[in-house]
Design an enzyme around this catalytic site. Structure first.
Site, mmCIF file in Angstrom:
data_model
loop_
_atom_site.group_PDB
_atom_site.id
_atom_site.type_symbol
_atom_site.label_atom_id
_atom_site.label_comp_id
_atom_site.label_asym_id
_atom_site.label_seq_id
_atom_site.Cartn_x
_atom_site.Cartn_y
_atom_site.Cartn_z
ATOM 1 N N ASN A 12 -0.649 -13.961 -18.880
ATOM 2 C CA ASN A 12 0.340 -14.236 -17.809
ATOM 3 C C ASN A 12 0.383 -15.734 -17.498
ATOM 4 O O ASN A 12 1.453 -16.333 -17.390
ATOM 5 C CB ASN A 12 -0.022 -13.476 -16.529
ATOM 6 C CG ASN A 12 -0.091 -11.985 -16.745
ATOM 7 O OD1 ASN A 12 0.437 -11.481 -17.720
ATOM 8 N ND2 ASN A 12 -0.752 -11.277 -15.849
ATOM 9 N N ASP A 13 -0.809 -16.307 -17.317
ATOM 10 C CA ASP A 13 -0.840 -17.740 -17.016
ATOM 11 C C ASP A 13 -0.686 -18.579 -18.277
ATOM 12 O O ASP A 13 -0.062 -19.645 -18.237
ATOM 13 C CB ASP A 13 -2.148 -18.099 -16.299
ATOM 14 C CG ASP A 13 -2.052 -17.831 -14.805
ATOM 15 O OD1 ASP A 13 -1.035 -18.215 -14.207
ATOM 16 O OD2 ASP A 13 -2.973 -17.219 -14.254
ATOM 17 N N GLU A 51 -6.521 -19.063 -20.261
ATOM 18 C CA GLU A 51 -5.176 -18.951 -19.698
ATOM 19 C C GLU A 51 -4.542 -20.315 -19.458
ATOM 20 O O GLU A 51 -3.482 -20.428 -18.863
ATOM 21 C CB GLU A 51 -5.185 -18.103 -18.416
ATOM 22 C CG GLU A 51 -6.258 -18.453 -17.423
ATOM 23 C CD GLU A 51 -6.353 -17.444 -16.267
ATOM 24 O OE1 GLU A 51 -5.442 -16.627 -16.089
ATOM 25 O OE2 GLU A 51 -7.354 -17.515 -15.534
ATOM 26 N N ARG A 98 -9.776 -7.982 -10.584
ATOM 27 C CA ARG A 98 -9.250 -9.135 -9.846
ATOM 28 C C ARG A 98 -9.821 -9.100 -8.431
ATOM 29 O O ARG A 98 -9.265 -8.462 -7.546
ATOM 30 C CB ARG A 98 -7.727 -9.067 -9.795
ATOM 31 C CG ARG A 98 -7.041 -9.270 -11.135
ATOM 32 C CD ARG A 98 -5.559 -9.009 -10.990
ATOM 33 N NE ARG A 98 -4.786 -9.613 -12.059
ATOM 34 C CZ ARG A 98 -3.993 -8.911 -12.876
ATOM 35 N NH1 ARG A 98 -3.889 -7.608 -12.743
ATOM 36 N NH2 ARG A 98 -3.306 -9.531 -13.822
ATOM 37 N N ARG A 103 -14.117 -10.488 -12.310
ATOM 38 C CA ARG A 103 -13.646 -11.878 -12.396
ATOM 39 C C ARG A 103 -13.974 -12.589 -11.093
ATOM 40 O O ARG A 103 -13.762 -12.037 -10.012
ATOM 41 C CB ARG A 103 -12.133 -11.876 -12.633
ATOM 42 C CG ARG A 103 -11.580 -13.250 -12.886
ATOM 43 C CD ARG A 103 -10.153 -13.179 -13.359
ATOM 44 N NE ARG A 103 -9.236 -12.908 -12.273
ATOM 45 C CZ ARG A 103 -7.913 -12.830 -12.428
ATOM 46 N NH1 ARG A 103 -7.388 -12.971 -13.631
ATOM 47 N NH2 ARG A 103 -7.124 -12.591 -11.418
ATOM 48 N N HIS A 152 0.826 -1.211 0.000
ATOM 49 C CA HIS A 152 0.000 0.000 0.000
ATOM 50 C C HIS A 152 0.852 1.249 0.000
ATOM 51 O O HIS A 152 0.563 2.236 -0.654
ATOM 52 C CB HIS A 152 -0.895 0.025 1.247
ATOM 53 C CG HIS A 152 -2.129 -0.792 1.087
ATOM 54 N ND1 HIS A 152 -2.826 -1.288 2.146
ATOM 55 C CD2 HIS A 152 -2.781 -1.194 -0.009
ATOM 56 C CE1 HIS A 152 -3.866 -1.955 1.707
ATOM 57 N NE2 HIS A 152 -3.856 -1.918 0.399
ATOM 58 N N CYS A 183 -5.866 -9.544 -21.387
ATOM 59 C CA CYS A 183 -5.729 -8.785 -20.142
ATOM 60 C C CYS A 183 -4.487 -9.169 -19.336
ATOM 61 O O CYS A 183 -4.347 -8.735 -18.205
ATOM 62 C CB CYS A 183 -6.974 -8.916 -19.288
ATOM 63 S SG CYS A 183 -7.273 -10.570 -18.771
ATOM 64 N N ARG A 190 5.693 -18.684 -13.487
ATOM 65 C CA ARG A 190 5.816 -17.243 -13.721
ATOM 66 C C ARG A 190 6.496 -16.503 -12.579
ATOM 67 O O ARG A 190 6.818 -15.328 -12.706
ATOM 68 C CB ARG A 190 4.429 -16.635 -14.030
ATOM 69 C CG ARG A 190 3.470 -16.627 -12.874
ATOM 70 C CD ARG A 190 2.036 -16.329 -13.311
ATOM 71 N NE ARG A 190 1.582 -14.996 -12.972
ATOM 72 C CZ ARG A 190 0.321 -14.583 -13.069
ATOM 73 N NH1 ARG A 190 -0.629 -15.395 -13.510
ATOM 74 N NH2 ARG A 190 -0.029 -13.370 -12.743
HETATM 75 C C1 PEP Z 1 -3.411 -13.652 -16.583
HETATM 76 O O1 PEP Z 1 -3.130 -14.781 -16.179
HETATM 77 O O2 PEP Z 1 -2.967 -13.163 -17.629
HETATM 78 C C2 PEP Z 1 -4.306 -12.811 -15.803
HETATM 79 C C3 PEP Z 1 -4.758 -11.653 -16.251
HETATM 80 O O3 PEP Z 1 -4.623 -13.232 -14.570
HETATM 81 P P1 PEP Z 1 -3.648 -13.077 -13.288
HETATM 82 O O4 PEP Z 1 -2.435 -12.326 -13.697
HETATM 83 O O5 PEP Z 1 -4.473 -12.392 -12.273
HETATM 84 O O6 PEP Z 1 -3.371 -14.508 -12.958
HETATM 85 MG MG MG Z 2 -4.303 -15.677 -14.564
#
Ligand code: PEP
Ligand code: MG
Length: 598
Positions: free
Chosen positions: A471-472, A448, A312, A348, A204, A519, A482
């Site tokens: 990302n996933d 993902e 999220r 989500r 924060h 995203c 990751r």
């Molecule tokens: C992703 O996996 O790209 C995603 C947006 O979800 P997170 O990063 O919250 O796992």
């Molecule tokens: Mg994800």
């Protein structure tokens, strides 16, 4: 022009951009040994026998005083129009009244004979220590917030000098770590910058430093900072993560030029926040923002997002002592939607597990957490506890906002069908009870996991839109954690295997008339914007601060040329070939229009 200074450079992690030049003020949190409270005066830990009730009374008074101070800061920020910043104090107050914290402190006082200041610090450490020792940035941030709150209660108990007392002239504060409440009441003109030994960019405290424009470098290490004298001149660059000790006149002059350029760049970006997100040849690309806090939703609006592409929810629940119930969730979703009136908000469902842990929802230990119980798997296995209350809250928030729902970590089509049945059930329950809600909203799947990407056509037939969670998707496609630095070289968004899966998802969605958003962090990288447009992505959901650069990248792109690029890239055999093609397409540095204008 050479002066006699013998400058040296310390390198850490850039946490809040900007340049600060000024004397160092070393701040040592008394009795708090850096990252993690450790009691340094064990012999004074014990109270006089028979005085437990007095110690508990002192503790109650200190908690009440801390609460009042936080409320005061919260009200001041509200009055200054900083509503989002004030929310941070709301969640700090929730931590202050965490029953686990208070109960343990009281037990230590009454059963083990401890004094109130040590008891509250130990109780805080009991909560924070297991979280802060992980590599997970969210848990680290949560642990830092607990320590910050506890430190404030302790200061009321022992009446220590605060940073605001010590900071009598404009300075760069040098400390091991610094919680939000330790610097929030410091007059802004005296706080030039922060140089911290530890820290996490998602704490924060750092969110606020960025939001208030206080240049900050973290992770400088205790050993390096220990050598700094009080009053030594520092020149701190919160963009590169460098701190120059005893800077020469040339360095100072150079950094003043950089500061002026940064200010101009920021102003130019801000001026173009409302420019249409259209390519040179007229293709509209919707720019959305990812959010997990009210501050991010506010930043999304500030930087011209057309809506929230992925909320999220697990981050929204992070500061909460218990998993929020339906009413509490409704209030949170409404607060986010209120920041972007009239815009779509894609909420989500809870995505805990893997590297994401909620202290209010402890997970069992697993040998492969990324392949285990996470995302929609948890929601579906505990519909009454997790999914149904969440879906009801979303449906209710949808009565006054354009709410859409997206499902994380979907592996199979059957999972989507199960959620659809639960969504109908939740809707039916609300209607039967006469509770205000929207019609069943648009439902999307976050793609993902490679299995989902491979059956994207079936998923597209089952739902209303697809959202690529790169990302996933990268980690599961390349079998590469990751969060693991050792395999970071393999974690490459431009690996042909990843790009081919993304192309498959886009083609399948478009075949069934569905839109596709992306995203993951790829969306926030302006050097990838042209490729993603060429591949056919309809919407990019970015980190709010990345929006201006991505917008500039969209406006610099020719969609026709980008399609040629995408076609060539999808023939490439390896990462190097992809990179060469992207480089050949055009400059990767994006220029901001209007730079240099007044
Ligand atoms: C992703 O996996 O790209 C995603 C947006 O979800 P997170 O990063 O919250 O796992
Ligand atoms: Mg994800």
């Amino acid at each position: 022009m050479n002066d006699l200074s013998t400058e040296s450079v310390l390198t850490g992690t850039a946490a809040a951009p900007g340049i600060a030049i000024g004397p160092a003020l070393r701040y040592r949190q008394p009795a708090v040994a850096g990252h993690g409270f450790r009691l340094v005066q064990a012999e004074s830990r014990y109270r006089e026998t028979g005085t437990a009730h007095l110690e508990i009374q002192r503790l109650d008074e200190a908690i009440a005083a801390t609460d009042a101070a936080m409320r005061e800061t919260e009200a001041r920020l509200q009055a200054e129009g900083k509503g989002a910043e004030s929310h941070i104090f709301e969640s700090h107050r929730a931590l202050l009244h965490h029953p686990g914290l208070y109960d343990r402190a009281v037990t230590l006082i009454s059963k083990a004979g401890w004094r109130a200041p040590d008891a509250i610090v130990e109780a805080g450490e009991h909560q924070a220590s297991p979280l802060g020792d992980t590599d997970n940035p969210y848990l680290k941030a949560y642990a830092a917030n607990i320590r910050d709150v506890v430190g404030q209660v302790r200061r009321f108990l022992v009446r220590e000098q605060t940073l605001a007392d010590l900071l009598t002239r404009p300075s760069i504060v040098v400390a091991d770590d610094l919680g939000l409440s330790e610097w929030m009441d410091v007059p802004r003109e005296r706080l030039l910058g922060l140089a911290l030994a530890a820290g996490g960019t998602t704490a924060h405290s750092m969110i606020m430093a960025r939001s208030l424009g206080i240049p900050t470098v973290i992770g400088l290490g205790t050993a390096a900072l220990r050598t700094l004298r009080d009053g030594v001149m520092l020149a701190l660059d919160g963009t590169t993560g460098q701190v120059v000790v005893a800077p020469s006149e040339e360095t100072i002059a150079h950094l003043r030029v950089v500061a002026a350029e940064l200010a101009e760049h920021q102003a130019a970006m801000y001026r173009q926040r409302d420019l249409p997100s259209i390519t040179r040849d007229g293709q509209h690309v919707v720019l959305l923002a990812n959010a997990g806090t009210v501050i991010e939703a506010q930043a999304a609006r500030e930087w011209g997002a057309a809506g929230i592409g992925s909320l999220r929810t697990e981050l929204l629940f992070l500061g909460q002592p218990k998993l929020p119930d339906e009413e509490e969730q409704l209030a949170l979703y409404q607060a986010i939607a209120a920041e972007l009136p009239g815009c779509p908000v894609t909420v989500r469902t809870l995505d805990v597990g893997g590297d994401k842990h909620l202290p209010s929802f402890p997970l069992p230990r697993e040998s492969n957490p990324f392949l285990g119980w996470r995302g929609i798997r948890i929601g579906l296995s505990q519909p009454e506890q997790i999914l149904l209350p969440q879906l009801r809250a979303m449906l209710r928030a949808g009565a006054d906002a354009d709410v859409r729902i997206v499902l994380p970590m979907v592996t199979t089509v059957s999972e989507v069908r199960e959620v659809k049945a639960l969504l109908q059930q939740a809707h039916g329950e609300l209607v039967a009870a006469g509770v205000r809600c929207c019609a069943v909203p648009r439902l999307g799947v976050m793609v993902e996991i490679p299995s989902a990407a491979l059956v994207a056509d079936c998923l597209a037939r089952e739902c209303d839109f697809l959202s690529i969670g790169s990302n996933d998707l990268i980690q599961y496609t390349l079998a590469c954690d990751r969060t693991n630095q050792r395999v970071a070289n393999l974690y490459q968004p431009l690996e042909p295997a990843v790009l081919r899966l993304i192309a498959n998802v886009i083609e399948a969605a478009h075949r069934y008339g569905q839109r596709v958003s992306l995203c993951g962090e790829m969306a926030s990288d302006p050097t990838l914007t042209a490729l993603l447009i060429g591949m056919g992505v309809d919407e990019l959901s970015c980190t709010p601060m990345a929006l201006p650069l991505v917008r500039a990248a969209v406006r610099a792109t020719s969609a026709a040329k980008a399609r040629e690029l995408a076609q060539a890239v999808l023939q490439a055999a390896c990462l190097d070939e992809v990179q060469v093609l992207i480089h050949t397409y055009g400059p990767t540095e994006v220029e901001v229009e209007g730079e240099g204008e007044g």
